[in-house]
Design an enzyme around this catalytic site. Structure first.
Site, PDB file in Angstrom:
ATOM      1  N   ARG A  56       0.888  -1.191   0.173  1.00 14.53           N
ATOM      2  CA  ARG A  56       0.230   0.080  -0.033  1.00 14.53           C
ATOM      3  C   ARG A  56       0.857   1.640   0.130  1.00 14.53           C
ATOM      4  NH1 ARG A  56      -4.731  -2.054   4.356  1.00 14.53           N
ATOM      5  NH2 ARG A  56      -6.028  -3.052   2.110  1.00 14.53           N
ATOM      6  N   LYS A 112     -19.589 -15.534   1.079  1.00 12.58           N
ATOM      7  CA  LYS A 112     -20.707 -15.645   1.782  1.00 12.58           C
ATOM      8  C   LYS A 112     -21.190 -15.381  -0.057  1.00 12.58           C
ATOM      9  CE  LYS A 112     -20.782 -15.295   6.261  1.00 12.58           C
ATOM     10  NZ  LYS A 112     -20.553 -13.709   7.200  1.00 12.58           N
ATOM     11  N   GLY A 117      -9.074  -8.115  -1.667  1.00 17.31           N
ATOM     12  CA  GLY A 117      -8.137  -9.432  -1.123  1.00 17.31           C
ATOM     13  C   GLY A 117      -7.073 -10.768  -0.854  1.00 17.31           C
ATOM     14  N   GLY A 157     -14.008  -3.292  -0.708  1.00 19.60           N
ATOM     15  CA  GLY A 157     -15.124  -2.828  -0.427  1.00 19.60           C
ATOM     16  C   GLY A 157     -15.079  -1.390  -1.668  1.00 19.60           C
TER      17      GLY A 157
HETATM   18  P1  AMP Z   1     -13.989 -13.317   0.615  1.00 10.59           P
HETATM   19  O1  AMP Z   1     -13.915 -12.445   1.926  1.00 10.59           O
HETATM   20  O2  AMP Z   1     -15.207 -13.450   0.496  1.00 10.59           O
HETATM   21  O3  AMP Z   1     -13.987 -13.141  -0.034  1.00 10.59           O
HETATM   22  O4  AMP Z   1     -14.042 -14.815   1.064  1.00 10.59           O
HETATM   23  C1  AMP Z   1     -12.823 -15.126   0.723  1.00 10.59           C
HETATM   24  C2  AMP Z   1     -12.549 -16.446   1.959  1.00 10.59           C
HETATM   25  O5  AMP Z   1     -13.421 -17.010   1.398  1.00 10.59           O
HETATM   26  C3  AMP Z   1     -11.022 -16.954   1.900  1.00 10.59           C
HETATM   27  O6  AMP Z   1     -11.077 -16.892   2.814  1.00 10.59           O
HETATM   28  C4  AMP Z   1     -11.343 -18.174   1.905  1.00 10.59           C
HETATM   29  O7  AMP Z   1     -10.829 -19.304   2.884  1.00 10.59           O
HETATM   30  C5  AMP Z   1     -13.017 -18.829   1.676  1.00 10.59           C
HETATM   31  N1  AMP Z   1     -13.900 -19.207   1.380  1.00 10.59           N
HETATM   32  C6  AMP Z   1     -13.983 -19.282  -0.021  1.00 10.59           C
HETATM   33  N2  AMP Z   1     -14.361 -20.894  -0.482  1.00 10.59           N
HETATM   34  C7  AMP Z   1     -14.481 -21.615   0.523  1.00 10.59           C
HETATM   35  C8  AMP Z   1     -14.871 -22.375   0.893  1.00 10.59           C
HETATM   36  N3  AMP Z   1     -15.775 -23.589  -0.188  1.00 10.59           N
HETATM   37  N4  AMP Z   1     -15.893 -23.105   1.957  1.00 10.59           N
HETATM   38  C9  AMP Z   1     -15.754 -22.214   3.189  1.00 10.59           C
HETATM   39  N5  AMP Z   1     -15.050 -21.062   3.025  1.00 10.59           N
HETATM   40  C10 AMP Z   1     -14.757 -20.829   1.599  1.00 10.59           C
END
Ligand code: AMP
Length: 401
Positions: free
Chosen positions: A32, A203, A359, A382
């Protein structure tokens, strides 16, 4: 900022120096800071003096048990010696961003000199978007430059309100901010077709606006990672113990319905790598994504899914990638995400435009050494999501109007 005359000017630059620090307060990732150097060096080379301001962490939420700020942990002074070495000149740290110490130091500031103000979030007024705090910050300088894209979606005192105290010809975007905005706009306004978005991560609820917006724009929407299971479950699949948001099943159905009505090719992983526990050395099986045995969790996309996703990515002319395809932090479940990183890089080499943001997908392309092989790697999480969702970021608006 190329249109601003910086000669003999005191320039307040809002940077994003919210860098990770080790337990002994050493900088563990300086990306950064490095990203802001073109802006800082340009101002110095054009006769300006720098007044740097940033936040670091969340000191208001992480107060000590006695309610005091944890200054030792959140002070920006941890960055002073690194900055002096990097900017090749002494950097004076000011332990209060808006007090008399700051006013006195800025009054006697000479061209080529650099001041680093203390963490703006030591004042609650920063996150509240306090006008008075913004006014005091503004009074320190002749010119305001915002180069903190990572916080441009927040209407905070130093990211947004402060800009209202400067005339249009005395405020501007830094080079990082400009590049971020241009790249996000390229995706929003003029994507060459076919346009493929790859959205992954944990999610659906975090990315529902993005998914909805993308369905208005893309030809192909690839959904991977934990969020895919909410879609697979909504379609009636057996997902074992995989991550799912039961309260978003209807949303998933609506998004799939929208894809159909818009003629968007929505791709879910046909197979997955499932594990019997959430751990790197769990037992693993390759299974159809809608037939995961009870007790097993899908933690990566499977080989058939990789093949389909990769072939769609390779035929794209515009690619947006946000979020990993699996739990890529564990090497046993990183294969799918890394294969996607490689195919995005390959498509770019063959002429596609690719933007990687968020990230974890950034960490994935960096992990395979491919961050230079994609068109643009965004520094904003974000902020980038909100731009892609079609929102006008307050930090951008405040400079533009
Ligand atoms: P995000 O911050 O929403 O982009 O989510 C990233 C996180 O999602 C990472 O820490 C991954 O380990 C988690 N992730 C990705 N795929 C899966 C999965 N199939 N089950 C559980 N966690 C997941």
């Amino acid at each position: 900022m190329e249109n601003i005359d910086f000669n003999n000017k005191k320039v307040l630059v809002r940077v994003d120096f919210n860098v990770p620090l080790s337990s002994t307060f050493q900088i563990t990732d300086d990306n950064r800071i490095k990203a802001s150097l073109p802006t800082l060096n340009y101002i110095l080379e054009h006769g300006g003096a720098l007044i740097l301001c940033s936040h670091l962490g969340r000191p208001q939420q992480k107060k000590l048990e006695n309610g005091e700020l944890n200054v030792a942990k959140f002070t920006l002074n941890h960055l002073t010696s690194y900055l002096s070495a990097t900017l090749n000149r002494p950097v004076t740290f000011i332990s209060d961003c808006i007090g008399s110490e700051a006013v006195n130091a800025c009054n006697s500031l000479k061209p080529g000199q650099v001041i680093l103000l203390e963490n703006t979030r030591f004042y609650p007024g920063e996150e509240k978007g306090d006008k008075e705090m913004a006014g005091i910050l503004a009074s320190l300088a002749d010119v305001y430059i915002n180069d903190a894209f990572g916080t441009a979606h927040r209407a905070h005192a130093s990211t947004t309100l402060v800009a209202n105290f400067f005339t249009a010809d005395n405020k501007g975007f830094g080079f990082l901010m400009k590049a971020e905005i241009e790249n996000a706009r390229h995706i929003i306004e003029s994507p060459e077709k076919p346009f493929t978005a790859i959205i992954g991560g944990a999610k659906v609820s975090d990315k529902m606006l993005l998914l909805d917006k993308m369905l208005d724009q893309v030809d192909n929407l690839i959904i991977g990672g934990g969020m895919a299971f909410t879609f697979i479950k909504a379609k009636g699949g057996q997902i074992g113990n995989s991550l799912v948001e039961l309260d978003r099943l209807d949303l998933a159905l609506q998004l799939m319905e929208k894809a159909k009505s818009k003629g968007v090719n929505l791709l879910l992983p046909v197979d997955v790598i499932a594990a019997n526990t959430f751990s790197n050395d769990a037992e693993k099986i390759e299974v159809s994504s809608d037939n995961i045995p009870e007790g097993w969790l899908g933690l990566d996309i499977g080989p058939k899914a990789v093949e389909t996703f990769v072939s769609t990515i390779k035929s794209a002319k515009t690619i947006l990638w946000n979020g990993p395809m699996g739990v890529f932090e564990m090497p046993s479940f990183a294969k799918g995400t890394l294969a996607i990183a490689e195919s995005v890089a390959e498509a770019t080499q063959n002429g596609a435009y690719s933007l990687v943001g968020g990230g974890d997908s950034v960490a994935a392309v960096t992990q395979v050494g491919l961050s230079d092989a994609v068109s643009y790697v965004s520094t904003g999480g974000g902020a980038l999501l909100e731009m892609l969702e079609g929102k006008v970021l307050p930090g951008v608006k405040a400079i533009s109007e």
